[in-house]
Design an enzyme around this catalytic site. Structure first.
Site: not given
Length: 271
Positions: A105, A166, A193-194, A215-216
């Protein structure tokens, strides 16, 4: 007559198929056990690993690599934290040696505050890594032209953000993301993301995106494993809705109950 959805609807990237359309990150979990429980709950198609972060955190001695081996989920190393082309390319080669995989990635960060990818640097790094035999999944924005340049560089899939890494804001530019999907109909697109809650994931899957990377949103939840399962269900629901063919949106109300047999004084709203 009953219509059934396709039974074989696997995510396909670079000619390889994956059992799930969820990709799960491995950083910032409260503990290794929490990460392990989240992997079990989400059953992801791949798990991402930031080589630099794990080495800095002593992954070789804290049991992280052993945990990954026990789960047996395909690994997707990433170049998180790289701010130059050479740094990203070097990190990718290190990851290939350590994890024995050609998957990467690609992240080349261009701004400290937004963590927005460097357009020029990402394209150059992708071109070099493709030539070196990597299967590159590049982190990018919803910019259509950037996406096309990455495809020209040899990438076979893109990973556009929904919002800055994040933030948990969901999709901040729905128009741009949907245009990207419409203009690149045959390219695997994974929203990276986001995203903050499962409804964000369901939404992009309803638009026809091929998967999400989380992830986050999982690792920073009060109960990461429960959130991981919720996201997996959201992705599944969104994909099923996309395949089912959602109704067209309308500006005016349309009654679902027919007026045949209704008293005449009710058919015009009681006038």
């Amino acid at each position: 007559m009953t219509t059934t959805l396709p039974s074989a609807d696997a995510l396909t990237l670079y000619g390889e198929t994956f059992a799930s359309r969820v990709l799960l990150g491995t950083s910032r979990y409260p503990s290794l056990q929490s990460l392990s429980d989240s992997i079990d709950a989400a059953r992801p198609g791949m798990v991402t690993i930031a080589l630099r972060r794990q080495l800095a955190n002593g992954a070789a001695t804290n049991g992280f690599f052993d945990l990954m081996k026990r789960h047996g989920v395909p690994l997707l190393p990433n170049t998180a934290g790289c701010y130059s082309v050479d740094e990203a390319v070097t990190t990718a080669h290190m990851a290939r040696e350590i994890f024995e995989t050609d998957w990467i990635k690609l992240e080349v960060i261009g701004d400290d505050y937004t963590l927005q990818p460097d357009l020029v640097g990402s394209i150059e790094a992708a071109s070099r890594l493709v030539r070196d035999g990597f299967k590159v999944l590049p982190y990018c924005t919803e910019d259509l032209v950037m996406g096309r340049r990455l495809l020209d560089a040899g990438c076979e899939a893109l990973m556009p953000w929904g919002a800055p890494i994040g933030t948990g804001k969901g999709v901040i530019n729905p128009y741009g993301l949907r245009v990207l999907r419409e203009r690149l109909p045959d390219v695997p697109l994974i929203v990276d993301a986001g995203l903050g809650v499962p409804s964000h994931a369901a939404q992009v899957m309803e638009w026809g995106f091929d998967g999400v990377l989380l992830n986050t949103a999982v690792s920073q939840a009060t109960h990461p494993d429960a959130m991981a399962r919720a996201f997996a269900l959201g992705v599944e629901a969104g994909r099923a809705a996309y395949l089912a063919g959602p109704m067209a949106e309308r500006d005016a109300a349309v009654a679902s109950t027919p007026v045949v047999g209704m008293p005449f004084w009710n058919q015009d709203g009681g006038k």
